[in-house]
Enzyme design. Structure first.
Site, PDB file in Angstrom:
ATOM      1  N   ASP A 106       0.807  -1.229   0.000  1.00 20.26           N
ATOM      2  CA  ASP A 106       0.000   0.000   0.000  1.00 20.26           C
ATOM      3  C   ASP A 106       0.840   1.279   0.000  1.00 20.26           C
ATOM      4  OD1 ASP A 106       0.969  -0.216   2.559  1.00 20.26           O
ATOM      5  OD2 ASP A 106      -0.944   0.079   3.565  1.00 20.26           O
ATOM      6  N   GLU A 107       2.146   1.171  -0.301  1.00 26.26           N
ATOM      7  CA  GLU A 107       3.003   2.349  -0.289  1.00 26.26           C
ATOM      8  C   GLU A 107       3.961   2.339  -1.479  1.00 26.26           C
ATOM      9  OE1 GLU A 107       3.632   3.470   4.415  1.00 26.26           O
ATOM     10  OE2 GLU A 107       5.008   2.040   3.494  1.00 26.26           O
TER      11      GLU A 107
END
Length: 286
Positions: A106-107
């Site tokens: 998610d990054e």
């Protein structure tokens, strides 16, 4: 001369839970907890912002989450779906700016080209990323975007206006722009590190930013303190060289599989997955 803006960071908001809300429209706007297995003794590996408002967070026991947040929807995790939408988010960001590196599911972060470093330009890129993710991936899956004079501060900026945020830490605003944060808001400062900082007389972010390099080195017990001192001032610090020392996989067994005969096939599958990763990395083990 102030350091320029060099890095842009993209962080998906409550990623697993937002994917679940995308997949099931009935979950949208509702508190959602994601569990590895459907067992009351398990814990949340993600929570939607609606659930977080009740204090439910990663690590909250499922039975406790139901008490804290009556009506919470508990769903079993779908790793393959999270990976699929992860790649879609990367493609959406790549349409706006080249993704330098994907740091987790998610990054990700991007290096800002020399001619894209004006704050107005950076803000326009951030808005374009958010619009593209909403259009090409899902309006339910939100991302927060941050930018700063180095990658570390860009990551901090991405967390300062969550959810669905867009924030730029401009070099001229340092260190005051950071004073609204708590010590534990900084990546690299956990419970034990916070206690060590307190023991060194550092109790607030303002104390942290005003501390001398020697005090930071003493609190961290070495050069990590020096590194942190430079990062907080917007300076570029080379990545530390690291080496992989272990490869592993885990799987939470549902209650009806917690017997040797049913656990054995899962163990074999995990072993095969770990061996595949060893071969891909060109590593041996004993």
């Amino acid at each position: 001369m102030d350091a320029p803006l060099t890095a842009l960071f993209v962080d998906c908001d409550s990623y697993f839970a937002s994917v679940e809300q995308h997949l099931d429209p009935q979950l949208r706007g509702r508190p959602v907890g994601v569990a590895p297995v459907m067992a009351e003794s398990s814990c949340c590996i993600a929570a939607s912002y609606e659930a977080k408002a009740y204090g439910v967070k990663t690590g909250t026991r499922i039975s406790d989450a139901r008490v804290m947040c009556p009506g919470i929807a508990i769903v079993e995790s779908k790793p393959s779906e999270y990976v699929k939408y992860h790649h879609r988010v990367i493609a959406a960001v790549e349409d706006c700016i080249h993704v330098e590196a994907v740091l987790s599911i998610d990054e990700m972060w991007a290096w800002l080209p020399f001619n894209w470093r004006e704050p107005a330009t950076v803000e326009a890129i951030g808005r374009k990323i958010k619009e593209t993710v909403a259009r090409d991936v899902s309006p339910v899956i939100k991302v927060s975007v941050g930018a700063g004079p180095n990658r570390y501060l860009a990551k901090i900026a991405s967390k300062m206006r969550k959810p669905d945020g867009l924030f730029i830490i401009q070099p001229a605003e340092l260190p005051g722009v950071l004073f609204e944060l708590e010590l534990r808001d900084f990546t690299g400062i956990g419970r034990s590190m916070e206690a060590r900082l307190h023991a060194s007389g550092i109790h607030t972010v303002e104390d942290l930013c005003r501390a001398r390099k020697e005090a930071m080195r003493g609190a961290w017990g070495g050069v990590l303190g020096d590194r942190f001192w430079h990062l907080l001032r917007g300076e570029e610090v080379p990545d530390q060289e690291t080496s992989r020392k272990s490869i592993g996989h885990s799987h939470v067994l549902p209650p009806d599989c917690r017997t040797p005969d049913k656990a054995w096939p899962v163990l074999c599958k995990l072993l095969h997955k770990a061996c595949e990763r060893l071969r891909a990395a060109g590593l041996l083990t004993g």
